[in-house]
Design a protein around this motif. Sequence first.
Motif, PDB file in Angstrom:
ATOM      1  N   ASP A  81       0.814  -1.218   0.000  1.00  0.00           N
ATOM      2  CA  ASP A  81       0.000   0.000   0.000  1.00  0.00           C
ATOM      3  C   ASP A  81       0.848   1.270   0.000  1.00  0.00           C
ATOM      4  N   PRO A 137      -4.691  -3.455 -10.670  1.00  0.00           N
ATOM      5  CA  PRO A 137      -5.854  -3.862  -9.882  1.00  0.00           C
ATOM      6  C   PRO A 137      -5.927  -5.360  -9.603  1.00  0.00           C
ATOM      7  N   GLU A 138      -6.113  -5.689  -8.322  1.00  0.00           N
ATOM      8  CA  GLU A 138      -6.338  -7.037  -7.805  1.00  0.00           C
ATOM      9  C   GLU A 138      -5.137  -7.979  -7.924  1.00  0.00           C
ATOM     10  N   ASP A 151      -7.679  -7.816   1.672  1.00  0.00           N
ATOM     11  CA  ASP A 151      -8.597  -6.755   1.257  1.00  0.00           C
ATOM     12  C   ASP A 151      -7.910  -5.643   0.476  1.00  0.00           C
ATOM     13  N   CYS A 152      -6.640  -5.814   0.139  1.00  0.00           N
ATOM     14  CA  CYS A 152      -5.896  -4.791  -0.603  1.00  0.00           C
ATOM     15  C   CYS A 152      -6.388  -4.703  -2.043  1.00  0.00           C
ATOM     16  N   GLY A 153      -6.159  -3.554  -2.646  1.00  0.00           N
ATOM     17  CA  GLY A 153      -6.502  -3.383  -4.047  1.00  0.00           C
ATOM     18  C   GLY A 153      -5.501  -4.054  -4.971  1.00  0.00           C
ATOM     19  N   SER A 154      -4.239  -4.154  -4.527  1.00  0.00           N
ATOM     20  CA  SER A 154      -3.182  -4.731  -5.357  1.00  0.00           C
ATOM     21  C   SER A 154      -1.916  -4.936  -4.539  1.00  0.00           C
TER      22      SER A 154
END
Length: 137
Positions: A94, A102-103, A110-113
Amino acid sequence: MLGGTYTLLVAMSERTTITVGALGEHVFEPGWYAYTGSAFGTGGFARIERHRAVDDGENDTRHWHIDYLLGHAETTIAAVARTVEADIECVVADALPGQPVPEFGASDCDCGSHLAFAPDRERLWRAVQGAHRAFAP
């Protein structure tokens, strides 16, 4: 075996489209990628050697998103940062500058990437090293 959190600095030499498992096709621009993962299983940081084997073409098994990226001929692992016995994978990922993919690498949290892209190697690598230092116990 010792384990912890690691970040791979990966060079992408030219624009390419790669199918990344269930994420599907993704266009990767030339530049630098920082992938942050954890190695707390029985092999610990031996996971990094597995990543190097995929990168070198010695292992064609694809388990994780990073395997699809490293298994492509246009990529090379340029450097590795490690923080021993520290579960800081999400906070390091983060904290990195640039554009997150993304992903990518974040299907178990729960992180975006967990993969960041930046055109500038030095800025990204300094940020990787700084994040590992800042969040180490």
